[in-house]
Design a protein around this motif. Structure first.
Motif, short mmCIF file in Angstrom:
data_model
loop_
_atom_site.label_atom_id
_atom_site.label_comp_id
_atom_site.label_asym_id
_atom_site.label_seq_id
_atom_site.Cartn_x
_atom_site.Cartn_y
_atom_site.Cartn_z
N SER A 142 0.83 -1.20 0.00
CA SER A 142 0.00 0.00 0.00
C SER A 142 0.87 1.26 0.00
O SER A 142 1.83 1.36 0.74
N TYR A 143 0.48 2.20 -0.85
CA TYR A 143 1.19 3.48 -0.87
C TYR A 143 0.93 4.25 0.42
O TYR A 143 1.72 5.10 0.81
N LEU A 144 -0.21 3.99 1.01
CA LEU A 144 -0.56 4.68 2.25
C LEU A 144 -0.37 3.74 3.42
O LEU A 144 -0.81 2.58 3.38
N LYS A 145 0.27 4.22 4.45
CA LYS A 145 0.44 3.42 5.66
C LYS A 145 -0.01 4.26 6.84
O LYS A 145 0.39 5.41 6.98
N GLY A 146 -0.87 3.68 7.67
CA GLY A 146 -1.38 4.47 8.77
C GLY A 146 -2.08 3.62 9.82
O GLY A 146 -1.97 2.39 9.82
N ASN A 147 -2.79 4.29 10.72
CA ASN A 147 -3.42 3.59 11.84
C ASN A 147 -4.94 3.47 11.67
O ASN A 147 -5.66 3.25 12.63
N PHE A 148 -5.43 3.64 10.44
CA PHE A 148 -6.86 3.42 10.18
C PHE A 148 -7.04 3.09 8.70
O PHE A 148 -6.10 3.25 7.90
N LYS A 149 -8.22 2.62 8.34
CA LYS A 149 -8.48 2.28 6.93
C LYS A 149 -9.10 3.48 6.23
O LYS A 149 -10.09 4.04 6.71
N THR A 150 -8.51 3.86 5.13
CA THR A 150 -9.04 5.03 4.41
C THR A 150 -10.33 4.67 3.66
O THR A 150 -10.59 3.49 3.39
N GLU A 151 -11.11 5.68 3.33
CA GLU A 151 -12.38 5.45 2.63
C GLU A 151 -12.16 4.79 1.27
O GLU A 151 -12.91 3.94 0.84
N LYS A 152 -11.13 5.23 0.58
CA LYS A 152 -10.82 4.66 -0.74
C LYS A 152 -9.40 4.09 -0.72
O LYS A 152 -8.53 4.59 -0.02
N VAL B 7 -5.80 3.17 -2.64
CA VAL B 7 -4.96 3.75 -3.69
C VAL B 7 -4.42 2.60 -4.54
O VAL B 7 -3.81 1.67 -4.02
N VAL C 248 -3.91 8.82 11.40
CA VAL C 248 -2.72 9.22 10.63
C VAL C 248 -2.49 8.27 9.46
O VAL C 248 -2.60 7.05 9.60
N GLN C 249 -2.17 8.86 8.31
CA GLN C 249 -1.66 8.08 7.18
C GLN C 249 -0.42 8.80 6.66
O GLN C 249 -0.31 10.03 6.74
N GLN D 192 -4.76 10.13 -6.24
CA GLN D 192 -5.52 9.08 -5.55
C GLN D 192 -5.33 9.17 -4.03
O GLN D 192 -6.28 9.01 -3.26
N ASP E 140 -9.38 9.99 1.27
CA ASP E 140 -10.18 10.24 2.48
C ASP E 140 -10.46 11.73 2.59
O ASP E 140 -9.99 12.52 1.77
#
Lengths: 59, 524
Positions: free
Chosen positions: A3-13, A15, B38-39, B55, B60
């Motif tokens: 995943s290009y995005l790494k974080g502490n929650f699931k994003t709405e969409k 990537v 955070v992301q 994207q 979000d």
């Protein structure tokens, strides 16, 4: 693909990676990268993507 | 809870990404600790195009999009904030780090998409801004350490944010929010030593902030107590850094326990076998601690089981090892024989030295508190300890001349130094920038943004500050130096003297400055 995005929650969409093949993996790019590393003296090459084909005097 | 997207802009595009951005990793950890969502999008690691960036921004509803970096990320930051404003019209776009701190008014003018800038250290400022979002407020100007937009776009500089005193109160960096396995670990190699070259899982640690020395070319951007807020004639608050005669410093360092616990955490959780210390100057901290800090870090490195243990083949050659090697920065005058030995025994493989020059008259003007003699002394001490010294050099100093060029080449020959020097560069925030700002503007046709766009890691030339040589001359002279080409250097000196009407026997310089007594260190 990670995943290009790494974080502490699931994003709405999500990537998604681009559909197109990564340019950096093709043979032409690999060659030009390798040649660039040894540039100098008799090592010279044409960077094909930078050629201005619209030049008037190309014959 | 605020929803934050951190974006790490692209830096040093000509090389692969090698370093997890330490500041962003810390801020992400602080935000998570405070309960925020955070992301992280590490664009420098992924090196993807605008399609992915769009994207990410649309993934979000972000309360805040935060970016930061050093000044050389400017081109990337400019591209990112343009897209961010378009895709996320409601999000607060925040820019911090050296890029904003060094030129706060300029950056806010050149980047109209940015709502708020964080000036100086963000450890306290940033979470306060997130709390403000939670409260549904946007009166950024009430938060210390910010620059924001008021009515009619007027820029408002809030009061100065004090530095964080208890560094150990910081959480460990949120390394797991970065593509370690995908990008960073495959790029672990650092070509400064054999152990660095063989590093397969490297992370970096910043164990201290600032440096007590006042090198004219260096910049600390508010984290070393070097930043001063002053009111100008029009009543506007201006941010100042080192200027001739005005130097302030407040250096800080983590406790040895924090540093080694963090290293152990990196080893246990991520299987790290190499740590690169990002500190500006490990030795200045050691001196400030009364020579206890590095010794204690090394002792704990052993105690925590991190010191490398070697395996040997039949011929007695090292064939492998376990444990964690590490590297950092040293200083020619502040290092001691004793501490170098202790560091090697704890796994230190290489130390970066800013030797800068082997010409006495050049070193005298740098403010570093080092001389060619201490350069050479530390060089041999470091080699004798079994550590590789990394001998950084710079050419193009204000008083660089033919004598200094030859003195450097001679030293490289005698010491076996293989180097392609950096070009002396007046980075924003440095004393050189303050002194040579008019000259920089002249070289860029009055366009300061063009200069900032062009800034890189000083391996390529940008604005020059040499009184004797222009950019063309410096590039040519560097090439001759690399090839130990004394003959062409001598030949060119004759032409140069003719052009500048300086006869043989007189010093080959146009540099004039009566003040040769600049202090080497600032008082706390």
């Amino acid at each position: 693909m990670s995943s290009y995005l790494k974080g502490n929650f699931k994003t709405e969409k999500e990537v998604r990676p681009p559909e197109t093949k990564k340019e950096a993996d093709d043979l032409e790019s690999r060659f030009e990268r390798a040649a660039l590393k040894r540039l100098g003296g008799s090592i010279a090459f044409v960077a094909k993507k930078k050629v201005k084909w619209t030049l008037d005097d190309k014959g | 809870m605020a929803k934050v997207l951190f974006i790490n802009p692209v830096v040093r595009e000509e090389d692969v990404p090698r370093h997890v951005p330490y500041g962003i990793a810390l801020l992400a950890a602080i935000a998570i600790e405070k309960g925020h969502l955070v992301q992280v999008f590490d664009q420098n690691a992924w090196r993807t195009g605008e399609e992915v960036l769009r994207q990410v921004l649309a993934a979000d509803r972000w309360d805040m999009v935060g970016l930061g970096g050093i000044t050389t990320t400017y081109g990337s930051v400019k591209r990112i904030v343009r897209v961010a404003r378009e895709v996320c019209p409601e999000s607060a776009i925040v820019l911090g780090g050296g890029i904003l701190t060094s030129l706060p008014y300029e950056m806010m003018t050149w980047l109209p998409e940015v709502d708020v800038g964080v000036v100086g250290e963000a450890f306290v400022t940033f979470p306060e801004m997130l709390s403000m979002i939670d409260e549904g407020r946007r009166d950024w100007h009430t938060v210390l350490g910010t620059i924001s937009r008021g009515e009619g776009g007027r820029l408002i500089m809030a009061g100065q944010r004090p530095l964080l005193h208890d560094l150990d109160s910081l959480p460990f960096p949120a390394w797991d929010l970065f593509p370690l396995e995908e990008v960073y670990f495959p790029n672990s190699e650092v070509l400064y030593s054999e152990e660095g070259m063989l590093a397969s899982r490297r992370l970096d640690i910043n164990a201290s902030y600032g440096c007590s020395l006042i090198c004219r070319f260096c910049y600390h951007l508010g984290i070393a107590g070097d930043m001063r807020y002053e009111t100008d004639a029009e009543g506007r608050t201006q941010v100042h850094f080192d200027e001739p005669g005005t130097y302030t410093r407040h250096i800080r360092y983590h406790s040895p326990e924090y540093v080694v616990r963090l290293a152990r955490h990196a080893h246990d959780r991520y299987g790290v076998n190499f740590i690169g210390f990002l500190d500006e100057n490990l030795m200045t901290m050691d001196q400030s601690s009364g020579r206890t800090w590095l010794k204690e870090i090394c002792r704990l490195w052993h105690e925590y089981g991190l010191a490398p243990k070697y395996e040997y083949d039949d011929k007695g050659e090292v064939k492998g090892w376990t444990g964690v090697h590490w590297s950092g920065t040293s200083h020619a005058t502040l290092c001691t024989k004793e501490i170098l030995k202790v560091m090697r025994e704890a796994g230190c493989s290489h130390l970066v030295y800013g030797y800068e020059s082997f010409a006495p008259h050049v070193m005298k003007r740098i403010g570093k508190g080092a001389t060619p003699k201490t350069n050479i002394r530390s060089f041999f001490w470091t080699l004798e300890a079994g550590i590789r010294p990394v001998p950084n050099q710079i050419i193009g100093f204000p008083n660089e001349d033919f004598d200094s060029i030859r003195q450097n080449v001679k030293a490289w020959e005698e010491l076996g130094i293989v180097v392609k020097p950096h070009f002396a560069t007046p980075y924003p925030g440095s004393e050189w920038y303050a002194v040579y700002r008019d000259s920089i503007l002249e070289q860029y046709g009055g366009d300061l943004e063009a200069f900032v766009f062009e800034l890189g890691d000083a391996s390529k030339i940008s604005a020059t500050i040499s009184h004797n040589f222009n950019a063309v001359e410096l590039v040519g002279l560097r090439d001759m130096m690399l090839n130990f080409d004394y003959r062409h250097i001598d030949e060119y000196e004759k032409i140069w003297r003719r052009n500048h009407r300086i006869p043989d026997g007189q010093p080959s310089t146009l540099y004039r400055d009566a003040d040769d007594t600049a202090p080497a260190a600032a008082a706390e």
